[in-house]
Design a protein around this motif. Structure first.
Motif, short mmCIF file in Angstrom:
data_model
loop_
_atom_site.label_atom_id
_atom_site.label_comp_id
_atom_site.label_asym_id
_atom_site.label_seq_id
_atom_site.Cartn_x
_atom_site.Cartn_y
_atom_site.Cartn_z
N MET A 52 3.03 -8.58 -100.49
CA MET A 52 3.07 -7.73 -101.68
C MET A 52 3.60 -6.33 -101.39
N THR A 74 5.99 -2.32 -103.82
CA THR A 74 5.06 -3.31 -104.37
C THR A 74 5.37 -3.66 -105.83
N TYR A 75 5.66 -2.64 -106.64
CA TYR A 75 5.88 -2.92 -108.07
C TYR A 75 7.16 -3.74 -108.27
N ALA A 78 6.26 -7.32 -107.45
CA ALA A 78 5.50 -7.92 -108.55
C ALA A 78 6.43 -8.26 -109.71
N ASN A 79 7.32 -7.32 -110.04
CA ASN A 79 8.25 -7.57 -111.16
C ASN A 79 9.24 -8.68 -110.86
N PHE A 92 -10.30 -3.33 -113.01
CA PHE A 92 -10.48 -1.93 -113.41
C PHE A 92 -11.82 -1.84 -114.15
N LEU B 165 -3.74 3.68 -120.63
CA LEU B 165 -4.47 2.63 -119.90
C LEU B 165 -4.02 2.59 -118.44
N ILE B 166 -2.71 2.73 -118.26
CA ILE B 166 -2.17 2.69 -116.89
C ILE B 166 -2.71 3.87 -116.07
N ARG B 168 -5.53 5.50 -116.59
CA ARG B 168 -6.96 5.27 -116.31
C ARG B 168 -7.13 4.20 -115.23
N ALA B 169 -6.31 3.17 -115.30
CA ALA B 169 -6.38 2.13 -114.27
C ALA B 169 -5.98 2.71 -112.92
N MET B 172 -8.59 4.41 -111.02
CA MET B 172 -9.56 3.50 -110.38
C MET B 172 -8.97 2.78 -109.17
N ASP B 173 -7.74 2.29 -109.28
CA ASP B 173 -7.18 1.47 -108.20
C ASP B 173 -5.65 1.49 -108.25
N ASP B 175 -3.41 0.77 -105.90
CA ASP B 175 -2.72 -0.39 -105.31
C ASP B 175 -2.63 -1.54 -106.30
N MET B 176 -3.72 -1.76 -107.03
CA MET B 176 -3.74 -2.88 -107.98
C MET B 176 -2.75 -2.64 -109.11
N VAL B 177 -2.66 -1.38 -109.56
CA VAL B 177 -1.71 -1.05 -110.62
C VAL B 177 -0.29 -1.39 -110.16
N GLN B 178 0.02 -1.05 -108.92
CA GLN B 178 1.36 -1.37 -108.39
C GLN B 178 1.56 -2.87 -108.28
N ALA B 179 0.50 -3.57 -107.87
CA ALA B 179 0.60 -5.02 -107.70
C ALA B 179 0.78 -5.71 -109.06
N LEU B 180 0.53 -4.99 -110.14
CA LEU B 180 0.76 -5.56 -111.47
C LEU B 180 2.18 -5.23 -111.98
N GLY B 181 2.96 -4.59 -111.11
CA GLY B 181 4.37 -4.35 -111.46
C GLY B 181 4.63 -2.98 -112.07
N ILE B 182 3.73 -2.06 -111.86
CA ILE B 182 3.91 -0.72 -112.45
C ILE B 182 4.30 0.27 -111.35
N ASN B 183 5.32 1.06 -111.63
CA ASN B 183 5.79 2.06 -110.66
C ASN B 183 4.85 3.27 -110.71
#
Lengths: 236, 286
Positions: A52, A74-75, A78-79, A92, B165-166, B168-169, B172-173, B175-183
């Motif tokens: 990842m 990483t992003y 994922a994309n 979250f 939302l992004i 706020r997320a 919290m985390d 790495d997880m935000v990036q792993a969801l495809g967000i820069n």
């Protein structure tokens, strides 16, 4: 022969001064469930994180769908079509179930909402707790949310890290059913300590020990290979 | 009673100015884990550029817009040149942002000269309303309204929009935000620019409130903003509002009843919070 979707070639990963991965190889073929097995601390989770781009490889290559993604952000990875369910689920906590799903949705179009409906059929509990904060869910519900979030996009590959960890047997059964269902439409790389579960849903396995690949093959062969199971997994 | 109302309005207005400064700081810390000691410099630049635009155009609204644009541009430059190389290293962040704060302060003197500048309240916001013995100064009320409006707009964005939302997320985390495809780096930049714009808005509103502006004003207010962020909870937007009002009111009451303690009261409040609730009064929900 099925197409190779993911190829991990001799990856080495350093975290701080520690050389965690010291030569991991494996392939994931389209439509299959590839399981990474090994003892605690063997390097399975780091392998997924390296794929990842969360702990980038210092050597070696990760090739996904014919493209070298070793140095990508990483992003971008994922994309490119890889969904990730981390070991700690990565929920979250202060966002509701609905908001967790919304953050995960790359495109909020009709197709995405249809997919969300399908995911909610797989995990009907999530609908019940739709407006509840992620932090207030039980361990099993968090696992379901983490998997639903990864599956809500049309990912070609899902990386799932220890989905059975800390869950009651009845919940593990539900998670297994869901993974079996997901397998129909995507390729899965699964890290799993629970050999019973791994052997039931895995098509192939890769054994990792002390940060390197020591064995790989078809799951059906491993089930009968008592020596390897005893040596590397402490079972049998 | 009249005295109490006057002190309360005064405290609320000061609190709102501190809130505007602290809210940017808390978002930047909460999401990016960046200790930005240059934030006060952006506040001072907001004050100077706002007064300059106001004087040039004769319109206070243009002054406010000019200050916000200045804040956004400076925020972009600061994030790209100063913050990006030191992500994840708090010691380097403190050193480089403190250094940049000095640079920003000295640059103000280069551009506008070393002397204080006067700042007037626009005519339509000058004066006051009298209700019996209660005197409500129009400009203070204006600041309070702007503060609540900004809070409402940002709360709506944080709670109801995808980018909110992004953010706020991300608090919290990451790495997880990036792993969801967000820069997340791009989100960092937007948040930094928004935080800088809020600092600049606070600066331009502060100018007519105090009547004069000076290059070092950023240092003074940045300290108050840091106290508010610690009291409110690092990363908490509502926490910043609550703590800023608390600090504003405490300062206002103390300045009248126990003037000797008016400066120390903020430190005392922070010390009490740190002893009994070190994570701050609110948790970081963005």
């Amino acid at each position: 022969m099925m197409k190779t979707l993911l190829k991990v070639e001799d990856i080495h990963t350093h975290i701080g001064q520690y050389h965690i991965l010291q030569g991991v190889f494996f392939e994931a073929r389209e439509g299959e469930v590839s399981v990474l097995l090994g003892r605690n601390g063997a390097g399975k989770t780091t392998t997924l994180k390296t794929i990842m781009g969360l702990t980038p490889a210092s050597k070696g290559a990760v090739v996904f769908n014919g493209q070298d993604i070793t140095k990508k952000a990483t992003y971008t990875i994922a994309n490119g079509g890889i969904g990730y369910v981390p070991e700690d689920q990565g929920i979250f906590a202060d966002l509701t179930v609905e908001e967790n799903m919304k953050v995960a949705m790359r495109k909020e179009d009709e197709a995405a909402y249809k997919r969300q409906d399908y995911v909610l059929q797989l995990f009907p509990d999530l609908k019940t707790f739709w407006k509840k904060d992620g932090g207030h869910l039980s361990g099993g519900q968090k696992q379901m949310l983490a998997m639903a979030r990864a599956f809500v996009n049309d990912s070609k590959l899902l990386l799932i890290d220890e989905p059975s960890k800390g869950l009651a047997p009845i919940i593990i059964e539900k998670v297994m059913e869901a993974i079996t269902e997901m397998k129909k439409s995507t390729t899965i790389v699964l890290v799993e300590q629970n050999f019973m579960m791994a052997s039931r849903i895995g098509d192939r396995y890769t054994l990792i020990d002390d940060g390197e690949t020591v064995h790989a093959g078809e799951m059906a062969d491993l089930i009968h290979n008592e020596e390897v199971k005893r040596k590397y997994l402490g079972i049998g | 009673m009249e005295l109490l109302i006057n002190l309360t309005v005064n405290g609320l207005a000061t609190g709102m100015l501190i809130f505007l400064l602290a809210s940017g700081l808390t978002l930047i810390f909460g999401l990016m884990s960046v200790l930005n000691f240059a934030h006060g410099g952006l506040f001072a630049w907001g004050a100077y550029s706002g007064v300059w635009f106001y004087t040039l155009s004769g319109s206070f609204v243009i002054g406010i817009i000019g200050a916000i644009i200045t804040g956004i541009i400076l925020g972009f430059i600061t994030e790209k040149l100063i913050i990006t190389p030191v992500y994840g290293n708090h010691v380097q962040q403190i050193l480089i942002t403190l250094g940049f704060m000095l640079v920003l302060t000295e640059l103000l003197k280069v551009v506008w000269g070393p002397n204080q500048m006067a700042a007037k309240v626009p005519s339509y916001l000058a004066g006051s309303w009298e209700f019996g013995d209660v005197l409500i100064i129009k400009y203070r009320l204006f600041i309070i309204i702007v503060g609540f409006l900004v809070f409402g707009v940002f709360q709506y964005m944080l709670q109801k929009t995808k980018i909110g939302l992004i953010v706020r997320a991300g608090v919290m985390d990451k790495d997880m935000v990036q792993a969801l495809g967000i820069n997340i780096k791009r989100v960092f930049l937007y948040v930094f620019m928004a935080g800088s714009a809020l600092a600049a808005l606070s600066g331009v509103l502060m100018a007519p409130y105090s009547g004069v502006i000076y290059a070092e004003m950023g240092f003074e207010f940045a300290i108050l903003a840091f106290i508010v962020v610690v009291i409110g909870g690092m990363g908490s937007f509502p926490g910043s509002l609550f703590a800023a009002i608390l600090v504003g009111l405490a300062g206002s009451y103390m300045a009248y009843y126990v003037p000797a303690l008016s400066l120390a009261v903020n430190m005392m409040l922070m010390a009490i919070v740190l002893i009994f609730r070190p994570q701050g009064l609110f948790t970081a929900k963005g």
